[in-house]
Motif scaffolding. Structure first.
Motif, PDB file in Angstrom:
ATOM      1  N   ILE A  92      41.944 -85.693  13.553  1.00 16.36           N
ATOM      2  CA  ILE A  92      40.990 -85.504  12.593  1.00 16.36           C
ATOM      3  C   ILE A  92      39.757 -86.770  12.619  1.00 16.36           C
ATOM      4  O   ILE A  92      38.777 -86.318  12.687  1.00 16.36           O
ATOM      5  N   ALA A  93      40.507 -87.902  12.773  1.00 21.14           N
ATOM      6  CA  ALA A  93      39.414 -88.929  13.070  1.00 21.14           C
ATOM      7  C   ALA A  93      38.491 -88.924  14.286  1.00 21.14           C
ATOM      8  O   ALA A  93      37.479 -89.206  14.337  1.00 21.14           O
ATOM      9  N   SER A  94      39.385 -88.533  15.500  1.00 20.94           N
ATOM     10  CA  SER A  94      38.545 -88.476  16.660  1.00 20.94           C
ATOM     11  C   SER A  94      37.415 -87.349  16.573  1.00 20.94           C
ATOM     12  O   SER A  94      36.348 -87.594  17.178  1.00 20.94           O
ATOM     13  N   GLN A  95      37.977 -86.251  15.974  1.00 18.83           N
ATOM     14  CA  GLN A  95      36.781 -85.129  15.810  1.00 18.83           C
ATOM     15  C   GLN A  95      35.691 -85.454  14.917  1.00 18.83           C
ATOM     16  O   GLN A  95      34.641 -85.127  15.433  1.00 18.83           O
ATOM     17  N   LYS A  96      35.869 -86.188  13.770  1.00 24.03           N
ATOM     18  CA  LYS A  96      34.974 -86.761  12.780  1.00 24.03           C
ATOM     19  C   LYS A  96      34.049 -87.487  13.720  1.00 24.03           C
ATOM     20  O   LYS A  96      32.597 -87.546  13.622  1.00 24.03           O
ATOM     21  N   ALA A  97      34.480 -88.468  14.522  1.00 22.17           N
ATOM     22  CA  ALA A  97      33.749 -89.457  15.332  1.00 22.17           C
ATOM     23  C   ALA A  97      32.943 -88.600  16.337  1.00 22.17           C
ATOM     24  O   ALA A  97      31.637 -88.853  16.474  1.00 22.17           O
ATOM     25  N   ARG A  98      33.526 -87.808  16.963  1.00 20.39           N
ATOM     26  CA  ARG A  98      32.806 -86.880  17.772  1.00 20.39           C
ATOM     27  C   ARG A  98      31.764 -86.094  17.403  1.00 20.39           C
ATOM     28  O   ARG A  98      30.554 -85.869  17.961  1.00 20.39           O
ATOM     29  N   PHE A  99      31.848 -85.404  16.367  1.00 16.72           N
ATOM     30  CA  PHE A  99      30.936 -84.701  15.637  1.00 16.72           C
ATOM     31  C   PHE A  99      29.646 -85.475  15.048  1.00 16.72           C
ATOM     32  O   PHE A  99      28.689 -85.383  15.362  1.00 16.72           O
TER      33      PHE A  99
END
Length: 122
Positions: A92-99
């Motif tokens: 979730i943290a990596s997807q938030k950062a990517r988004f």
């Protein structure tokens, strides 16, 4: 479990529920964790306002950097101490950062494109 045949969904008091139903939350789920979405919750600091565009831009870029740093920290923690962090938190943290990074890149590209259009003599 109650099953209803209804014609739609009502949003009384902010919570969706089938029209004509009598049960609002039959499972009685707890949403007390700080990571859960709280319906109708107030912003952290409603009086916080930026005074200039540059300040708002710097704050937004700082938030993107913070999300990226959190993602890196969780990934590092998952590698060196896998029992201390949940796998879904890392994802979730990596997807938030990517988004956030993709959104920032899209906005920056649009600003550059707009500036070129405005300064292009025709």
């Amino acid at each position: 479990m109650n099953v209803f045949t209804t014609t739609g969904v009502g949003f009384s008091s902010g919570m969706p529920k089938p029209l004509g139903s009598t049960t609002a939350n039959p499972l009685k789920l707890s949403t007390l964790d700080e990571r859960h979405m709280q319906i109708g919750s107030a912003p952290k600091d409603p009086e916080h306002m930026t005074t200039t565009f540059a300040q708002a831009l710097n704050e937004a870029l700082g938030n993107v950097e913070g999300l990226s740093k959190k993602s890196e920290d969780l990934t590092t923690k998952a590698i060196y101490d896998p029992d201390s962090v949940e796998a879904h938190e890392v994802i979730i943290a990596s997807q938030k950062a990517r988004f956030a990074l993709n959104l920032t890149k899209t906005i920056a590209d649009g600003a550059v494109r707009t500036f070129r259009e405005l300064t292009n003599p025709r």
